[in-house]
Enzyme design. Structure first.
Site, PDB file in Angstrom:
ATOM      1  CE1 TYR A 108      -3.925   2.207   0.846  1.00 23.32           C
ATOM      2  CE2 TYR A 108      -2.529   3.105   2.584  1.00 23.32           C
ATOM      3  CZ  TYR A 108      -3.682   3.171   1.814  1.00 23.32           C
ATOM      4  OH  TYR A 108      -4.574   4.195   2.006  1.00 23.32           O
ATOM      5  CE  LYS A 126      -3.599   4.949  -1.362  1.00 27.03           C
ATOM      6  NZ  LYS A 126      -4.652   5.492  -2.248  1.00 27.03           N
TER       7      LYS A 126
HETATM    8  P1  NAI Z   1     -13.227   2.763   1.382  1.00 25.65           P
HETATM    9  O1  NAI Z   1     -12.714   1.360   1.411  1.00 25.65           O
HETATM   10  O2  NAI Z   1     -14.297   3.151   2.323  1.00 25.65           O
HETATM   11  O3  NAI Z   1     -13.702   3.141  -0.096  1.00 25.65           O
HETATM   12  C1  NAI Z   1     -12.910   2.837  -1.206  1.00 25.65           C
HETATM   13  C2  NAI Z   1     -13.669   3.130  -2.461  1.00 25.65           C
HETATM   14  O4  NAI Z   1     -12.896   2.641  -3.582  1.00 25.65           O
HETATM   15  C3  NAI Z   1     -15.012   2.416  -2.509  1.00 25.65           C
HETATM   16  O5  NAI Z   1     -15.918   3.216  -3.228  1.00 25.65           O
HETATM   17  C4  NAI Z   1     -14.673   1.168  -3.309  1.00 25.65           C
HETATM   18  O6  NAI Z   1     -15.796   0.610  -3.944  1.00 25.65           O
HETATM   19  C5  NAI Z   1     -13.695   1.741  -4.339  1.00 25.65           C
HETATM   20  N1  NAI Z   1     -12.876   0.710  -4.952  1.00 25.65           N
HETATM   21  C6  NAI Z   1     -12.059  -0.180  -4.361  1.00 25.65           C
HETATM   22  N2  NAI Z   1     -11.519  -0.995  -5.275  1.00 25.65           N
HETATM   23  C7  NAI Z   1     -11.995  -0.593  -6.485  1.00 25.65           C
HETATM   24  C8  NAI Z   1     -11.819  -1.033  -7.810  1.00 25.65           C
HETATM   25  N3  NAI Z   1     -11.033  -2.086  -8.096  1.00 25.65           N
HETATM   26  N4  NAI Z   1     -12.471  -0.398  -8.805  1.00 25.65           N
HETATM   27  C9  NAI Z   1     -13.277   0.650  -8.534  1.00 25.65           C
HETATM   28  N5  NAI Z   1     -13.494   1.114  -7.305  1.00 25.65           N
HETATM   29  C10 NAI Z   1     -12.860   0.498  -6.282  1.00 25.65           C
HETATM   30  O7  NAI Z   1     -11.940   3.677   1.535  1.00 25.65           O
HETATM   31  P2  NAI Z   1     -11.774   5.193   2.034  1.00 25.65           P
HETATM   32  O8  NAI Z   1     -11.346   5.144   3.433  1.00 25.65           O
HETATM   33  O9  NAI Z   1     -12.937   6.011   1.648  1.00 25.65           O
HETATM   34  O10 NAI Z   1     -10.478   5.597   1.178  1.00 25.65           O
HETATM   35  C11 NAI Z   1     -10.532   6.321  -0.026  1.00 25.65           C
HETATM   36  C12 NAI Z   1      -9.115   6.605  -0.472  1.00 25.65           C
HETATM   37  O11 NAI Z   1      -8.416   7.294   0.561  1.00 25.65           O
HETATM   38  C13 NAI Z   1      -8.304   5.343  -0.768  1.00 25.65           C
HETATM   39  O12 NAI Z   1      -7.465   5.554  -1.874  1.00 25.65           O
HETATM   40  C14 NAI Z   1      -7.486   5.171   0.484  1.00 25.65           C
HETATM   41  O13 NAI Z   1      -6.294   4.472   0.228  1.00 25.65           O
HETATM   42  C15 NAI Z   1      -7.229   6.607   0.880  1.00 25.65           C
HETATM   43  N6  NAI Z   1      -6.912   6.781   2.277  1.00 25.65           N
HETATM   44  C16 NAI Z   1      -7.813   6.477   3.259  1.00 25.65           C
HETATM   45  C17 NAI Z   1      -7.478   6.642   4.579  1.00 25.65           C
HETATM   46  C18 NAI Z   1      -8.426   6.353   5.710  1.00 25.65           C
HETATM   47  O14 NAI Z   1      -8.010   6.470   6.859  1.00 25.65           O
HETATM   48  N7  NAI Z   1      -9.667   5.983   5.461  1.00 25.65           N
HETATM   49  C19 NAI Z   1      -6.148   7.126   4.965  1.00 25.65           C
HETATM   50  C20 NAI Z   1      -5.292   7.436   3.861  1.00 25.65           C
HETATM   51  C21 NAI Z   1      -5.675   7.253   2.568  1.00 25.65           C
END
Ligand code: NAI
Length: 249
Positions: free
Chosen positions: A156, A160
């Site tokens: 990851y 990133k």
């Molecule tokens: P989440 O798991 O709640 O949502 C992820 C989203 O990406 C969902 O809509 C999911 O359906 C979509 N997704 C996953 N794989 C996919 C694929 N193969 N094709 C199309 N869509 C896909 O995650 P969250 O927490 O909302 O994170 C969003 C972004 O922020 C991510 O890139 C994550 O790495 C990043 N992030 C999140 C953090 C956190 O603490 N929640 C911290 C740092 C970064």
């Protein structure tokens, strides 16, 4: 508020929930038409109706970001429907955690495919329509893990950190075309992704965060909305950590 004329078209990936759904709402509040992208059509439709109920404009396009050809086809379809594409937010991301010594190639590849290759495919596909439109905003969602590393997240963190280099390079390649590319790097944000963490990990995260709490998805969305705005026209290749001060030096 619509701060642009004509109405700008935005694509937000991973928009079915969490941070992506909040980003989509924030861009719709700016008056953009937002194309919501993720795999689950039903969940996307829910976010669409929330945006429309609030007076915004949105549509959905289910797509697996791990499939580069599907990503290119999705961008092409958006451009064909709307005649333009101005804003791309690469937010979709996954984790497959494990210590390096035990990490399988599959775990590594799955994460790289969605978090980095999918982003490259989308950026490559939007470059032409943005150049044609003489305006563009690309915002990639990284993570503090990509800035400082994290035990158990080598795949990851690599994806990133890769996004940071990709975005800065794009920023340099496209600056002459009035297209900016920036990164938002969230810390611990309250979403489904962090909900599954053990309580001890969550407590530890709060302790190493100067603001002593998890962030909210809307706090990340506000940073993205800035980079996507007309007013952010002189800012490119930047990384903005929205992390409660965790990576402050
Ligand atoms: P989440 O798991 O709640 O949502 C992820 C989203 O990406 C969902 O809509 C999911 O359906 C979509 N997704 C996953 N794989 C996919 C694929 N193969 N094709 C199309 N869509 C896909 O995650 P969250 O927490 O909302 O994170 C969003 C972004 O922020 C991510 O890139 C994550 O790495 C990043 N992030 C999140 C953090 C956190 O603490 N929640 C911290 C740092 C970064």
């Amino acid at each position: 508020m619509n701060d642009s004329n004509p109405q700008r078209i935005a694509v937000v990936t991973g928009a079915s929930r969490g941070i992506g759904a909040e980003i989509a709402k924030a861009l719709a509040d700016q008056g953009r038409h937002v194309v919501l992208v993720a795999r689950d059509a039903a969940k996307l439709a829910e976010v669409q109706s929330e945006i429309e109920s609030a007076g915004g404009s949105a549509s959905t396009h289910p797509c697996d970001m791990a499939a580069a050809a599907a990503v290119a086809a999705m961008i092409e379809a958006v451009v064909e429907t709307h005649g333009r594409l101005d804003i791309l937010v690469n937010n979709a991301g996954i984790t497959r955690d494990g210590l390096v010594m035990r990490m399988s190639d599959e775990q590594f590849d799955d994460v790289i495919n969605v978090n980095l290759r999918g982003v490259l495919a989308a950026c490559r596909a939007v470059a032409k329509p943005m150049v044609r439109g003489k305006w563009g905003r690309i915002i990639n969602i990284s993570s503090v893990s990509g800035l400082v590393g994290n035990a158990g997240q080598a795949n990851y963190a690599a994806s990133k950190a890769g996004l940071v280099g990709l975005t800065k390079s794009l920023g340099k390649e496209l600056a002459g075309k009035n297209i900016t590319a920036n990164v938002v790097a969230p810390g611990f944000i309250e979403t489904d992704m962090t909900e599954i963490l053990p309580d001890a990990v969550k407590d530890g995260a709060r302790q190493i965060t100067p603001l002593r709490r998890f962030g909210q998805a809307c706090e990340v969305a506000a940073a993205v909305a800035y980079f996507a705005s007309e007013q952010a026209s002189y800012t490119t290749g930047q990384v903005l950590a929205v992390d409660g001060g965790m990576t402050m030096i």
